[in-house]
Design an enzyme around this catalytic site. Structure first.
Site, PDB file in Angstrom:
ATOM      1  N   LYS A 184     -13.249  -2.986   8.955  1.00 38.72           N
ATOM      2  CA  LYS A 184     -13.533  -4.108   7.735  1.00 38.72           C
ATOM      3  C   LYS A 184     -12.817  -5.121   7.356  1.00 38.72           C
ATOM      4  O   LYS A 184     -13.264  -6.123   6.775  1.00 38.72           O
ATOM      5  CB  LYS A 184     -13.593  -2.707   6.674  1.00 38.72           C
ATOM      6  CG  LYS A 184     -12.493  -2.167   6.474  1.00 38.72           C
ATOM      7  CD  LYS A 184     -11.564  -2.711   5.300  1.00 38.72           C
ATOM      8  CE  LYS A 184     -10.123  -1.917   5.279  1.00 38.72           C
ATOM      9  NZ  LYS A 184      -9.413  -2.362   4.318  1.00 38.72           N
ATOM     10  N   TRP A 243       0.954  -1.369   0.211  1.00 36.31           N
ATOM     11  CA  TRP A 243      -0.007   0.139   0.022  1.00 36.31           C
ATOM     12  C   TRP A 243       0.824   1.325  -0.083  1.00 36.31           C
ATOM     13  O   TRP A 243       0.517   2.219  -0.819  1.00 36.31           O
ATOM     14  CB  TRP A 243      -0.858  -0.212   1.323  1.00 36.31           C
ATOM     15  CG  TRP A 243      -1.885   1.123   1.188  1.00 36.31           C
ATOM     16  CD1 TRP A 243      -2.452   1.429   2.644  1.00 36.31           C
ATOM     17  CD2 TRP A 243      -2.448   2.034   0.384  1.00 36.31           C
ATOM     18  NE1 TRP A 243      -3.192   2.459   2.459  1.00 36.31           N
ATOM     19  CE2 TRP A 243      -3.369   2.795   0.939  1.00 36.31           C
ATOM     20  CE3 TRP A 243      -2.439   2.178  -1.009  1.00 36.31           C
ATOM     21  CZ2 TRP A 243      -4.128   3.690  -0.038  1.00 36.31           C
ATOM     22  CZ3 TRP A 243      -3.187   2.944  -1.730  1.00 36.31           C
ATOM     23  CH2 TRP A 243      -4.033   3.918  -0.948  1.00 36.31           C
ATOM     24  N   ASP A 259     -14.929   0.702   1.242  1.00 35.82           N
ATOM     25  CA  ASP A 259     -13.941   0.162   1.769  1.00 35.82           C
ATOM     26  C   ASP A 259     -14.187  -1.399   1.948  1.00 35.82           C
ATOM     27  O   ASP A 259     -13.392  -2.458   1.844  1.00 35.82           O
ATOM     28  CB  ASP A 259     -13.012   0.804   2.643  1.00 35.82           C
ATOM     29  CG  ASP A 259     -11.568   0.433   2.920  1.00 35.82           C
ATOM     30  OD1 ASP A 259     -11.011  -0.335   2.042  1.00 35.82           O
ATOM     31  OD2 ASP A 259     -10.981   0.968   3.820  1.00 35.82           O
ATOM     32  N   SER A 285      -9.029   0.881  -1.720  1.00 41.13           N
ATOM     33  CA  SER A 285      -7.899   1.170  -2.562  1.00 41.13           C
ATOM     34  C   SER A 285      -6.748   0.087  -2.421  1.00 41.13           C
ATOM     35  O   SER A 285      -5.932   0.186  -1.629  1.00 41.13           O
ATOM     36  CB  SER A 285      -7.044   2.467  -1.815  1.00 41.13           C
ATOM     37  OG  SER A 285      -7.113   2.246  -0.347  1.00 41.13           O
TER      38      SER A 285
END
Length: 353
Positions: free
Chosen positions: A199, A14, A258, A146
């Site tokens: 999440k 990331w 997300d 993302s």
């Protein structure tokens, strides 16, 4: 667009993916990596072969193993270290002059919670205690659907820049508005952080269900959507208990967006971890959740959801929350219930987890 000097602390997937997006957009970006082979590959071959293989990197992106150098004299600094190592990483550059005087605007990508004697703490709260006082209320939390691979490729991605400091939120929003990225501001720092952390817990359970559904006459796409919707409700309940301020945070890209991509994407490590629980009996190698967390590197990839699960359990107990999915994963990872038994009970309304 005026080019900015940006440092990124952490060259995982990331951190590298966002660094590449910024570099492709014309900014001068320097990434810190612990491993010399990662630095050499980025500088000489323009590829992060260890953490983001197969994606060419811009010549505007360089790397170094000198963390103080990367953190020094940057207009923007982005922290991308895993939650388990965040504080120890920050302590390595905290005395850099541009950090001490607060002239560098700091953004954070790290998801999850951090352990403390007072119980689990949010990422920004932890950093505010570690950084100079000038950063209190001024850090920017960056989140959204993302996956690093798509960000590195330049595929359209939306991000949220959340901060108690509106000016800093706008600063990062403008920095992130490069080709392939759409960025928005938020003042709901707690809500966005909870969405980003919780999440991952839901995605582990989703991955397990997805693995079961491949050969099931009972579970399919409908059951997976049922789990996703129920998971969003648990994230929202947790968020409000922790101090989230805006209900729309949970229906935005920070929340449902997300959650959806983390559960459904082929790139998701938490989804993969859940699948491996079913397909490879991954948990047989560990005694309980604490053993798993202490030996998480043996898995071969980092599931932030497995780590966050313990903290969500503690927070839920503190606030008297009944989170069926999150608590169920805690019991699975702690070897208190079999994954298959929990999934069947959960989705047929028989569980008291």
């Amino acid at each position: 667009m005026h080019s900015k000097n940006v440092g990124v602390i952490g060259a995982g997937a990331w951190g590298s993916g966002l660094a590449q997006a910024l570099a492709r957009g014309g900014h001068k970006v320097e990434v810190w990596a612990r491993e010399q082979d990662v630095v050499d590959a980025i500088n000489n071959e323009h590829e992060n072969k260890r953490y983001l293989p197969g994606f060419p990197l811009s010549e505007n992106l360089t790397a170094s193993t000198d963390i103080r150098h990367v953190a020094s004299d940057k207009e923007f600094l982005i922290l991308a270290s895993p939650s388990l190592y965040l504080v120890s990483t920050v302590q390595q550059f905290i005395d850099v002059p541009s950090i001490q005087d607060g002239s560098t605007t700091i953004g954070v990508l790290t998801k999850g919670f951090v352990a403390s004697p007072e119980g689990p703490k949010l990422i920004l709260e932890t950093l505010e205690e570690a950084l100079p006082a000038s950063y209190k209320g001024s850090l920017v939390y960056i989140s959204g659907p993302s996956h690093a691979e798509e960000v590195a490729m330049g595929k359209l991605t939306g991000l949220i820049a959340a901060s108690e400091n509106p000016k800093n939120s706008i600063r990062f929003r403008e920095l992130l508005r490069v080709p392939g990225l759409m960025a928005y501001s938020s003042l709901d720092v707690v809500g966005v952080q909870i969405c980003a952390a919780a999440k991952n817990v839901i995605a582990v359970v989703y991955g397990s269900l997805d693995a079961v559904a491949e050969h099931s006459d009972i579970f399919g796409d409908n059951a997976e959507s049922l789990l996703l919707a129920a998971g969003l409700n648990e994230i929202q309940a947790l968020g409000f208990a922790m101090g989230a301020t805006h209900a729309e945070t949970f229906t935005s890209i920070a929340g449902v967006g997300d959650l959806d991509v983390t559960c459904r994407s082929k790139y998701g490590r938490n989804r993969r971890f859940g699948q491996d629980i079913i397909k490879t009996d991954l948990l047989s190698r560990f005694k309980n959740l604490d053993d798993l967390i202490s030996r998480i590197s043996e898995v071969g990839y980092l599931s932030e959801g497995a780590v966050a699960c313990k903290f969500v359990h503690q927070i839920a107990e503190k606030h008297g929350l009944h989170l069926l999915i999150c608590e169920g994963l805690y019991r699975i990872l702690n070897k208190e219930i079999a994954p298959m038994d929990f999934l069947h009970d959960l989705l047929q309304g028989n569980t008291n987890a």
